[in-house]
Design an enzyme around this catalytic site. Structure first.
Site, PDB file in Angstrom:
ATOM      1  N   TYR A 166      37.686  22.622  11.880  1.00  0.00           N
ATOM      2  CA  TYR A 166      38.529  22.929  13.053  1.00  0.00           C
ATOM      3  C   TYR A 166      39.201  21.666  13.584  1.00  0.00           C
ATOM      4  CZ  TYR A 166      39.608  25.002  17.656  1.00  0.00           C
ATOM      5  OH  TYR A 166      40.221  25.456  18.801  1.00  0.00           O
ATOM      6  N   LYS A 170      43.185  20.923  13.792  1.00  0.00           N
ATOM      7  CA  LYS A 170      43.847  20.733  15.086  1.00  0.00           C
ATOM      8  C   LYS A 170      44.547  19.376  15.185  1.00  0.00           C
ATOM      9  CE  LYS A 170      43.078  24.666  17.060  1.00  0.00           C
ATOM     10  NZ  LYS A 170      44.221  25.607  17.203  1.00  0.00           N
TER      11      LYS A 170
END
Length: 299
Positions: A166, A170
Site C-alpha cells: 500500500y 501511494k
C-alpha cells in the site's frame, strides 16, 4: 465571496461506492457537477463485484436533484478504464474532472507478504489511476482543461508497518501526480494529490473508535472539491488532510556538501553537513533539482 460551483462540469470519481469516494461524489454533485460514480462493488480486499454501491450513490444524488450515472467497470484493465470515460462522454458529453480514489488493502508484514498481495494492491491504486487518467487525458487536452486528483496516503509518504504494498502504491501516485502536472500545464490540466486521514471501511480497524465522529470523509472532500475547481491555483502539490486540518506536504532537498572525488571517509567526516536541512530547496521538476546540483559544481 461566491460559492464555488461546478455547473457544466463532469466529474469521474473512482471507488465512489463507499467512504471517501462516496463523499467526494456526493459533494461534487451537490455543487452542480454531473458525476460518474465508478465502483466495482467488491470487498475491501478486492474480491467479488456488485452494482449496488455505485447505484446507491447515484440514487442519493438523483434524489437530491443532481445528475449522476453508475459505472461498475474495472479500473485495472485498459478496457475498463476506457469504458469509465466513455460512460462520462455518452451520458454528459465531457469529462472535466477525474478523482482517482479506487483502492484495496492486503495488509501483511513484509516477511509474510506474497507477490500476489503486493501486485494486487499496486494494480488497483497505481495501474488503475494510470489507466483511467490515460483514458481521459487526451480528451482533457483537446478541451484545454482538466482537473485530476490522486489519492495518496500518509502510509506512502511516511511508511507504515504491514503496508509495504500500500505504501509503495501511494508514494507511486505522488510521482504520477507530479509528472501529470508538468505534462498537463500547457493544456490547462492541473493534477494534485491528497494524503487523507478519515474513518472509512479501510481504517475502522486501525483508528480509535472515539475519533470516528471527527475523522469524517466530509472533512476531506472539501479539499478535493477545491482542487477540482477551476479556481484551484496549484498543480503538482500534495496535501495532508483530515479531521479539519489541511497542510501542504513537500519533498525538500538540503543544501548538501560537495567535494570533488570524495572518499568514503569524507562522507563519514562530513555527515552533519550532508544531512543538514537548511536552507532547503523544493524542486518542482527533475530539471530544477539537477540544475541545483550542476550549479553546486560550478560554485
Amino acid at each position: 465571496m461566491p460559492e464555488l460551483r461546478f455547473e457544466g462540469k463532469v466529474a469521474i470519481v473512482t471507488g465512489a461506492g463507499h467512504g471517501l469516494g462516496r463523499s467526494h461524489a456526493l459533494l461534487l454533485a451537490a455543487r452542480g457537477a454531473s458525476v460518474v460514480v465508478n465502483d466495482l462493488g467488491g470487498t475491501l480486499e478486492g474480491a467479488g463485484a456488485s452494482p449496488a454501491p455505485a447505484e446507491e450513490v447515484v440514487k442519493l444524488i438523483a434524489d437530491n436533484g443532481g445528475r449522476a450515472v453508475a459505472s461498475t467497470d474495472d479500473v485495472t484493465t485498459p478496457e475498463g478504464a476506457r469504458a469509465i470515460v466513455t460512460t462520462a462522454l455518452d451520458a454528459f458529453g465531457a469529462a472535466d474532472i477525474l478523482v482517482n480514489n479506487a483502492g484495496i488493502l492486503r495488509d501483511r508484514s513484509f516477511g509474510k507478504m506474497s507477490v500476489e498481495e503486493f501486485d494486487a494492491v499496486l494494480a488497483v491504486h497505481v495501474r488503475g489511476a494510470f489507466l483511467v487518467t490515460r483514458a481521459v487525458f487526451g480528451h482533457m487536452k483537446e478541451r484545454g482543461y482538466g482537473r485530476i486528483v490522486n489519492t495518496s496516503s500518509p502510509s506512502g509518504l511516511f511508511g507504515n508497518f504491514g503496508q509495504a504494498n500500500y505504501a509503495t502504491a501511494k508514494m507511486g501516485l505522488v510521482g504520477l501526480t507530479k509528472t501529470l502536472a508538468i505534462e498537463g500545464t500547457r493544456a490547462g490540466i492541473k493534477a494534485n494529490a491528497i494524503a487523507p486521514l478519515a474513518w472509512t471501511r479501510m481504517t475502522d480497524a486501525l483508528l480509535p473508535a472515539e475519533l470516528e465522529a471527527r475523522l469524517t470523509p466530509g472533512r476531506v472532500s472539501a479539499l478535493v472539491a477545491f482542487l477540482c475547481h477551476e479556481e484551484c491555483p496549484v498543480t503538482g502539490e500534495v496535501f495532508s488532510v483530515g479531521g479539519g486540518r489541511v497542510a501542504r506536504v513537500f519533498v525538500a532537498e538540503g543544501p548538501g556538501w560537495r567535494k570533488e572525488d570524495h572518499t568514503v571517509e569524507d562522507i563519514r567526516d562530513n555527515w552533519q553537513a550532508i544531512t543538514a536541512e537548511q536552507p532547503y530547496l523544493t524542486p518542482t521538476a527533475l530539471g530544477e533539482q539537477s540544475g541545483a546540483s550542476l550549479q553546486a559544481m560550478l560554485d
